[in-house]
Design an enzyme around this catalytic site. Structure first.
Site, PDB file in Angstrom:
ATOM      1  CE1 TYR A  73      -9.676  18.139 -23.290  1.00  0.00           C
ATOM      2  CE2 TYR A  73     -10.795  17.004 -25.092  1.00  0.00           C
ATOM      3  CZ  TYR A  73     -10.733  17.371 -23.754  1.00  0.00           C
ATOM      4  OH  TYR A  73     -11.716  16.962 -22.896  1.00  0.00           O
ATOM      5  CG  PHE A 125      -3.714  -2.846  -3.376  1.00  0.00           C
ATOM      6  CD1 PHE A 125      -2.650  -2.828  -2.489  1.00  0.00           C
ATOM      7  CD2 PHE A 125      -4.145  -1.643  -3.916  1.00  0.00           C
ATOM      8  CE1 PHE A 125      -2.016  -1.637  -2.152  1.00  0.00           C
ATOM      9  CE2 PHE A 125      -3.518  -0.450  -3.585  1.00  0.00           C
ATOM     10  CZ  PHE A 125      -2.452  -0.449  -2.706  1.00  0.00           C
ATOM     11  CB  THR A 126      -6.231  -0.470   0.080  1.00  0.00           C
ATOM     12  OG1 THR A 126      -5.208   0.104  -0.734  1.00  0.00           O
ATOM     13  CG2 THR A 126      -5.612  -1.046   1.346  1.00  0.00           C
ATOM     14  CG  ASP A 216      -2.929  -4.700  -9.572  1.00  0.00           C
ATOM     15  OD1 ASP A 216      -2.054  -4.066 -10.200  1.00  0.00           O
ATOM     16  OD2 ASP A 216      -3.372  -4.310  -8.484  1.00  0.00           O
ATOM     17  CE  LYS A 259       2.039   1.391  -6.851  1.00  0.00           C
ATOM     18  NZ  LYS A 259       0.801   2.195  -7.017  1.00  0.00           N
ATOM     19  NE  ARG A 383      -0.813  -0.947   3.500  1.00  0.00           N
ATOM     20  CZ  ARG A 383      -1.377  -0.186   2.567  1.00  0.00           C
ATOM     21  NH1 ARG A 383      -1.106  -0.363   1.295  1.00  0.00           N
ATOM     22  NH2 ARG A 383      -2.221   0.760   2.894  1.00  0.00           N
ATOM     23  CG  PHE A 450      -4.703   2.904   4.977  1.00  0.00           C
ATOM     24  CD1 PHE A 450      -5.769   2.158   4.503  1.00  0.00           C
ATOM     25  CD2 PHE A 450      -3.840   3.491   4.073  1.00  0.00           C
ATOM     26  CE1 PHE A 450      -5.973   2.005   3.142  1.00  0.00           C
ATOM     27  CE2 PHE A 450      -4.025   3.336   2.712  1.00  0.00           C
ATOM     28  CZ  PHE A 450      -5.109   2.603   2.238  1.00  0.00           C
TER      29      PHE A 450
END
Ligand code: F0G
Length: 465
Positions: A73, A125-126, A216, A259, A383, A450
């Site tokens: 933990y 970006f969303t 980002d 990614k 998109r 979306f």
């Protein structure tokens, strides 16, 4: 002499058989999904290009790493391995693990943004924008104009327009701008990279005004490859070196490990400022977990640490970028309107140019994504106007210039034969494009619509094509 061909820098140890539905079965599946490819079941999909997020194939080393994950933990060995990997490859001093990228975005937005602040960025970006807005901030797009033009051929179409950034600073004052959010690469612009020169200039400008710069870093390795390929002086540098220099022009980053860290889940927030780190450590326990696991299992952290090293390999990233381009070039050659140049993670079909007979409020990109699935079982993603949501103040639909279908290539998953199948289907659809009909929205969720929106074809025929 004919150009020598190259192949994947890996061989295949395990395979996953694919389902191949009939046209009738696909029609039923799309109807069940409300003509929204997000709502299709994975087993109804043949080639899944919905996203490159969390869909990478892990290496044998990563699968092995799962077994040695330390599930303590607190103070897990796997956490230290992850922290060391981030420090070594990205160069930041402090790291906090999060369950995925948006977990890091949540922490950063809460820590930095006050009601009435402005957050400039190179296209939205969303999830990033959603967190900025939830914390009372307003996103301001300061990307160069060409990024909104799908046919403008620029090496670094993700760059920030410094004049726009300067104007925002002059208009609202530096004290209203907690940080600049610089995405490397820019997903919504077509996976377009930012140049090293631009990163340096943005950082210098921001430093003059005491504004922080947070990257980002979701697809930072892809960005590094484009710098190596296109920016003078970087051809002989390793991807690792380029990454280090990139990150040296920032104060920290949010990262979706799903990614460019080659894992199925995970992320982190990293920074150099100790005081900010101490504050984020307080917040991470509320939203994610202990600062030594932050929403990830020990095995996930272990796999991500390994993935960070593998992704920074020059051969890996060269093949990755070239596979995406392999598909893109076939489409360009066939005259298909796509965002150019081909970006890092995906091909973006320009749905406005593909389907000029469908007005934007009849959701051309959503219709095209549906038609592609019907034609070949290939799943892409809208998109465009659906993803862009509504204006916070007016309640009107945001109408983005770019109305696209994204065909996103997962890392190390498909071969170039799969790319050929996709190319054939898109090209055939283009030949009969005037038969594709528009859609109407039947159900609209209030946030990030979306994901769960449902549609039906406008024309009373039973399918889109
Ligand atoms: N930033 C960028 C540029 C992204 O593309 C994503 C996710 C995130 C942040 C959020 O990361 O999903 O780990 O919470 N993009 C996915 C996509 C969903 O399909 O483009 P996350």
């Amino acid at each position: 002499m004919k150009k020598r061909r190259t192949a994947e820098p890996y061989k295949i140890k395990a395979v996953e058989p694919l389902n191949m539905l009939s046209r009738e079965e696909r029609e039923q599946a799309l109807k069940r999904a409300g003509y929204n490819t997000f709502l299709l079941d994975s087993e109804d999909v043949y080639i899944d290009l919905l996203t490159d997020s969390g869909t990478s194939a892990m290496s044998d080393q990563q699968w092995g790493a799962l077994m040695v994950g330390d599930e303590a933990y607190a103070g897990s060995k796997s956490w230290y391995r992850l922290r060391d990997a981030v420090q070594e490859i990205y160069g930041y001093q402090y790291v906090l693990p999060t369950h995925q990228g948006r977990g890091a975005e949540n922490l950063l937005s809460q820590l930095m943004i006050k009601e009435g602040d402005y957050i400039p960025g190179n296209m939205y970006f969303t999830t990033t924008r959603a967190h900025q807005e939830l914390n009372g901030g307003t996103f301001v797009d300061v990307i160069i104009d060409e990024a909104h033009d799908s046919s403008a051929e620029l090496d670094f179409k993700g760059d920030i327009d410094l004049t726009k950034l300067q104007k925002l600073i002059d208009d609202v004052g530096a004290e209203r701008i907690p940080y600049v959010c610089l995405a490397v690469t820019v997903n919504m612009a077509g996976g377009q990279p930012v140049s090293m020169a631009n990163m340096r200039e943005v950082y210098e400008l921001c430093q003059r005004y005491g504004i922080s710069v947070f990257y980002d870093a979701t697809r930072c390795v892809e960005n590094a490859y484009f710098i190596k390929e296109r920016e003078e002086g970087y051809q002989d540098q390793s991807i690792r070196n380029i990454l280090k220099e990139m990150f040296s022009y920032s104060d920290g980053c949010t990262m979706s490990g799903k990614k460019d860290a080659l894992v199925n889940i995970g992320g982190f927030l990293a920074m150099n400022d100790e005081e900010l780190y101490i504050r984020s450590r307080e917040l991470v326990v509320v939203y994610e977990g202990m600062p030594t696991y932050g929403g990830m299992a020990g095995r996930d952290m272990e796999a991500m640490a390994q993935g960070i090293y593998e992704a920074a390999d020059d051969h890996f990233i060269e093949h990755r970028i070239h596979q995406v381009r392999y598909l893109g070039d076939q489409l360009i050659e066939a005259g298909i309107p796509v965002v150019r140049p081909i970006g890092g993670h995906a091909i973006f079909l320009d749905a406005k140019a593909f389907l000029p007979h469908i007005p934007q409020d009849q959701f051309p990109a959503q219709a095209l994504a549906g038609a592609l699935y019907l034609d070949s079982g290939v799943r892409g993603m809208e998109r465009g106007i659906v993803s862009a949501g509504r204006n916070k103040e007016t309640g009107e639909n945001n109408k983005p210039k770019l109305e696209m279908v994204r065909l996103t290539i997962p890392r190390r998953v498909y071969t170039n034969n799969h790319m050929d199948v996709v190319a054939d289907s898109v090209i055939e659809l283009f030949e009969k494009r005037d038969q594709i009909t528009g859609l109407q929205m039947e159900y609209e969720p209030p946030t990030l619509r979306f994901f769960n929106a449902r549609f039906s074809p406008l024309v009373e025929s039973k399918t889109l094509i």
